[in-house]
Design a protein around this motif. Structure first.
Motif, mmCIF file in Angstrom:
data_model
loop_
_atom_site.group_PDB
_atom_site.id
_atom_site.type_symbol
_atom_site.label_atom_id
_atom_site.label_comp_id
_atom_site.label_asym_id
_atom_site.label_seq_id
_atom_site.Cartn_x
_atom_site.Cartn_y
_atom_site.Cartn_z
ATOM 1 N N THR A 1 11.259 3.273 -2.759
ATOM 2 C CA THR A 1 10.369 2.195 -3.202
ATOM 3 C C THR A 1 10.996 1.398 -4.341
ATOM 4 O O THR A 1 10.897 0.169 -4.376
ATOM 5 C CB THR A 1 9.004 2.749 -3.647
ATOM 6 O OG1 THR A 1 9.192 3.714 -4.690
ATOM 7 C CG2 THR A 1 8.282 3.400 -2.495
ATOM 8 N N GLN A 2 11.656 2.091 -5.254
ATOM 9 C CA GLN A 2 12.277 1.395 -6.384
ATOM 10 C C GLN A 2 13.425 0.504 -5.935
ATOM 11 O O GLN A 2 13.534 -0.657 -6.359
ATOM 12 C CB GLN A 2 12.775 2.429 -7.411
ATOM 13 C CG GLN A 2 11.658 3.189 -8.108
ATOM 14 C CD GLN A 2 12.185 4.315 -8.979
ATOM 15 O OE1 GLN A 2 13.315 4.789 -8.800
ATOM 16 N NE2 GLN A 2 11.373 4.768 -9.929
ATOM 17 N N ARG B 1 12.286 -2.639 -3.697
ATOM 18 C CA ARG B 1 11.719 -3.735 -4.485
ATOM 19 C C ARG B 1 12.810 -4.470 -5.262
ATOM 20 O O ARG B 1 12.783 -5.708 -5.378
ATOM 21 C CB ARG B 1 10.665 -3.207 -5.457
ATOM 22 C CG ARG B 1 10.005 -4.310 -6.280
ATOM 23 C CD ARG B 1 9.084 -3.731 -7.331
ATOM 24 N NE ARG B 1 7.838 -3.282 -6.764
ATOM 25 C CZ ARG B 1 6.759 -4.054 -6.609
ATOM 26 N NH1 ARG B 1 6.807 -5.330 -6.960
ATOM 27 N NH2 ARG B 1 5.647 -3.572 -6.110
ATOM 28 N N PRO C 1 7.552 -5.182 -2.349
ATOM 29 C CA PRO C 1 7.441 -3.781 -1.937
ATOM 30 C C PRO C 1 7.709 -3.577 -0.459
ATOM 31 O O PRO C 1 7.563 -4.503 0.357
ATOM 32 C CB PRO C 1 5.978 -3.445 -2.270
ATOM 33 C CG PRO C 1 5.501 -4.506 -3.196
ATOM 34 C CD PRO C 1 6.280 -5.729 -2.862
ATOM 35 N N LEU C 2 8.063 -2.356 -0.113
ATOM 36 C CA LEU C 2 8.373 -2.005 1.273
ATOM 37 C C LEU C 2 7.196 -2.309 2.198
ATOM 38 O O LEU C 2 7.389 -2.858 3.296
ATOM 39 C CB LEU C 2 8.749 -0.521 1.344
ATOM 40 C CG LEU C 2 9.101 0.045 2.719
ATOM 41 C CD1 LEU C 2 10.386 -0.560 3.239
ATOM 42 C CD2 LEU C 2 9.237 1.572 2.639
ATOM 43 N N TYR C 3 5.970 -1.971 1.789
ATOM 44 C CA TYR C 3 4.821 -2.176 2.677
ATOM 45 C C TYR C 3 4.575 -3.653 2.932
ATOM 46 O O TYR C 3 4.153 -4.070 4.026
ATOM 47 C CB TYR C 3 3.570 -1.499 2.098
ATOM 48 C CG TYR C 3 2.916 -2.225 0.954
ATOM 49 C CD1 TYR C 3 1.923 -3.182 1.170
ATOM 50 C CD2 TYR C 3 3.290 -1.957 -0.359
ATOM 51 C CE1 TYR C 3 1.335 -3.855 0.116
ATOM 52 C CE2 TYR C 3 2.702 -2.613 -1.423
ATOM 53 C CZ TYR C 3 1.724 -3.563 -1.177
ATOM 54 O OH TYR C 3 1.142 -4.228 -2.228
ATOM 55 N N LEU D 1 5.501 6.476 3.969
ATOM 56 C CA LEU D 1 6.649 6.301 3.091
ATOM 57 C C LEU D 1 7.599 7.489 3.210
ATOM 58 O O LEU D 1 8.824 7.322 3.226
ATOM 59 C CB LEU D 1 6.162 6.144 1.654
ATOM 60 C CG LEU D 1 7.216 5.847 0.590
ATOM 61 C CD1 LEU D 1 7.998 4.587 0.939
ATOM 62 C CD2 LEU D 1 6.544 5.702 -0.775
#
Length: 276
Positions: free
Chosen positions: A206-207, A210, A216-218, A191
Motif C-alpha cells: 500500500t505504501q 501510493r 491508493p491501490l483500491y 489486499l
C-alpha cells in the motif's frame, strides 16, 4: 510481424487516429517493431507490456503510453484476453507546440522522455467519447481534429496526468500488482491476496503503490474497472450484467461509482455513445 488489426478513424494532415485491436496470442516478447512517427496510445481494453531495450512499460486503461518515432520495441501479453487501444498521431510541429519542453527527450524533436503517464478519469471519459464518436462517424472532420488536439493538450498538462515516481525496483513491484489486478477485473481481491502474489507485505504494498502511482491501490482498481465499463457500455445493453461482471455488488453500486468518476450515469453514457 505483430498480429493486430488497425482501423483508421480519422486521417488529416494534422491528426490521425486508429482503433488498434490485438488478440494477444503472443505471451512472451514478440518480434521487433517500430513506430514511424510518435504516437500517443490510450489503452481501453486488456493489458500488455511494451519492451524498449531492458525497460518495460505496463499499458492498461489508466495509462497513456508514448510510442516514440523510430524507437524499436517489442510487445508481450502476460495476461490473456488481448488488448485494444486508441492510437493518436499528430503532425510533429503541432505536437511540439503542445508538449512541455521538459517532457521531450531532445529539444526540437517530438519524442518523449517518459514512457507513460497515468491519466485521470475525466481524460478517460474524453478519450472514450472521442473513440465512440469517431467510430460511429458522429462528428465532422474539423470538430474531430479539435477534439483530438484538446485531448492531447489535456494529457500533456501537469494537472491531468501523473508520471511514475520512486526507484525502478518499486515501479516494477507496482507493475506486478497491476498485472494481478488486471488478470481478473471482476474478482474482489483482498489486499493480502495481491500482496502475496507480488511477494511483499500488505503494508509495504500500500505504501509503495501510493508513492509510485499517486493514489491508493483500491482507487486504482476502481478506475480500471470503470475504464473497462466505458468500452462495454457501447455494445452491451445489460447494465446490471456489466456491473456484476466488473465486481460491483449491484447496479446501484456501479452507477454511483461511475457517476462520481465521470459526472454522468452509465445509462446516460450508453445513450450518448450510441446516438446517431
Amino acid at each position: 510481424m505483430a498480429e493486430f488489426h488497425s482501423h483508421p478513424l480519422l486521417m488529416t494532415g494534422t491528426v490521425a487516429a486508429w482503433d488498434v485491436v490485438c488478440p494477444g496470442t503472443c505471451r512472451h516478447k514478440g518480434g521487433e517493431e517500430y513506430a514511424l512517427t510518435t504516437h500517443l496510445v490510450f489503452p481501453y481494453r486488456g493489458i500488455y507490456v511494451r519492451h524498449v531495450d531492458r525497460k518495460e512499460t505496463i499499458a492498461e486503461g489508466n495509462q497513456i503510453v508514448f510510442f516514440n518515432g523510430d524507437e524499436a520495441y517489442r510487445i508481450s501479453h502476460p495476461v490473456e484476453g488481448g488488448d485494444a487501444s486508441l492510437s493518436i498521431g499528430i503532425d510533429e510541429m503541432a505536437l511540439l507546440e503542445l508538449a512541455p519542453v521538459d517532457s521531450l527527450r531532445t529539444k526540437g524533436r517530438a519524442t518523449f522522455s517518459v514512457s507513460r503517464l497515468r491519466i485521470d478519469t475525466h481524460t478517460q471519459l474524453l478519450a472514450a467519447s472521442l473513440r465512440h464518436r469517431l467510430g460511429s462517424e458522429m462528428v465532422e472532420t474539423l470538430e474531430a481534429e479539435s477534439l483530438v488536439l484538446s485531448l492531447v493538450d489535456r494529457v500533456l498538462g501537469k494537472r491531468a496526468s501523473h508520471a511514475a515516481t520512486g526507484s525502478l525496483g518499486r515501479q516494477k513491484l507496482v507493475d506486478r500488482a497491476k498485472l494481478v489486478l488486471s488478470s481478473d477485473l471482476g474478482r474482489r481481491w483482498t489486499l493480502a491476496e495481491v500482496a502475496r502474489r507480488v511477494g511483499v507485505s500488505a503494508v509495504y504494498l500500500t505504501q509503495v503503490f501510493r508513492q509510485v502511482e499517486g493514489l491508493p491501490l483500491y482507487r486504482y482498481q476502481l478506475q480500471l474497472r470503470l475504464a473497462r465499463a466505458l468500452d462495454l457500455l457501447s455494445h452491451r445493453p445489460d447494465l446490471t450484467g456489466i456491473a456484476l461482471d466488473l465486481g460491483f455488488s449491484s447496479y446501484s453500486h456501479f452507477s454511483g461509482a461511475f457517476k462520481r468518476a465521470y459526472g454522468v450515469t452509465p445509462s446516460a453514457f450508453q445513450r450518448s455513445s450510441r446516438s446517431p
